[in-house]
Design a protein around this motif. Structure first.
Motif, PDB file in Angstrom:
ATOM      1  N   THR A   1       5.691   1.335  -0.951  1.00 61.91           N
ATOM      2  CA  THR A   1       6.600   0.242  -0.582  1.00 61.91           C
ATOM      3  C   THR A   1       6.089  -1.095  -1.112  1.00 61.91           C
TER       4      THR A   1
ATOM      5  N   GLU B   1      12.121   5.995  -2.463  1.00 63.03           N
ATOM      6  CA  GLU B   1      10.748   6.140  -1.972  1.00 63.03           C
ATOM      7  C   GLU B   1      10.679   7.459  -1.223  1.00 63.03           C
TER       8      GLU B   1
ATOM      9  N   ASP C   1       9.339  -1.940   6.878  1.00 66.19           N
ATOM     10  CA  ASP C   1       9.519  -2.399   5.500  1.00 66.19           C
ATOM     11  C   ASP C   1      10.982  -2.620   5.139  1.00 66.19           C
TER      12      ASP C   1
HETATM   13 MG   LIG Z   1       6.493   3.049   2.459  1.00 67.74          MG
END
Ligand SMILES: [Mg+2]
Ligand SMILES: Nc1nc2c(ncn2[C@@H]2O[C@H](COP(=O)(O)OP(=O)(O)OP(=O)(O)O)[C@@H](O)[C@H]2O)c(=O)[nH]1
Length: 214
Positions: free
Chosen positions: A28, A104, A58
């Motif tokens: 991230t 991700e 995040d």
């Molecule tokens: Mg992450």
């Protein structure tokens, strides 16, 4: 009245940038400045984040930066949640049709598993799938020892490797990470970076942006 001269060209197919790497490796932290770079270049980007457990904080940071964020939780997209991944991508294509989708992956996903999941995507064929594996040199020795197939698979399946946390890692840890990558995937381009060294990070981020340029 419209004529063929004024008709909108069809949108270009989406390009995917997949980030793999073990839990806490630094994915991230690298995606944030990359998304900023893509946005600055006028590249419309969406972000899919797959968290196996709790949703991290995040995503709010991403949203605050203007990025459209989709979350897939409570399982891994490369095994249990294949359907969720392709459904989410279909929704993104229909609703937003961005130039680039950054995915991700969860820390326990392998590039091979994600690529197999993406084989089930029914939308407009994807123009590119570029996979980056983030390696944390401060932990790779221990992880390679206890989770050998996963960590090796994450390296072997990547198109590009980012060895990160260079500000924190010792010379020995960096040497070990470089050796492991050279042994497992000698053809892979490798960047050594730290998110705390923005100037040093820039060439690696530019290489990733180039890999998915429309
Ligand atoms: Mg992450
Ligand atoms: N010193 C240092 N710390 C870093 C660097 N990159 C990330 N970190 C730290 O490493 C921890 C994990 O970073 P994340 O970017 O959240 O890692 P991740 O791979 O997204 O983690 P998960 O999504 O939980 O798997 C955080 O505390 C970061 O601040 C770096 O280049 N240097």
């Amino acid at each position: 009245m419209t004529s063929s001269n004024t008709a909108e060209p069809p949108p270009t197919p989406m390009r995917l940038l997949v980030f793999a790497g073990f839990l806490g490796s630094g994915k991230t932290s690298l995606i944030l400045p990359l998304a900023t770079l893509l946005a600055a270049g006028g590249i419309r980007t969406c972000f899919i984040v797959n968290e196996v457990g709790d949703v991290g904080i995040d995503q709010q940071v991403m949203r605050d930066g203007g990025l459209e964020v989709y979350e897939i939780t409570a399982g891994c997209i490369c095994c249990q949640l294949t359907v969720d991944l392709v459904t989410t991508l279909g929704e993104i294509e229909t609703r937003i049709h961005p130039d680039v989708v950054i995915i991700e992956a969860s820390g326990v996903a392998t590039p091979t598993g994600i690529h197999s999941a993406l084989d089930h995507y029914q939308g407009t064929p994807l123009a590119a799938i570029h996979t980056v594996t983030v390696v944390d040199p401060t932990r790779i020795e221990a992880l390679l020892a206890v989770m050998t197939p996963l960590i090796e698979g994450q390296i072997i399946g990547a198109d590009e490797i980012l060895i990160t946390k260079m500000d924190e890692a010792t010379d020995d840890e960096v040497a070990l990470a470089l050796d492991a990558v050279a042994r497992l995937h000698p053809q892979a381009p490798v960047h050594t970076v730290s998110v705390h060294d923005r100037a040093g990070l820039a060439p690696a981020l530019s290489a990733l942006a180039e890999a998915v340029r429309p």
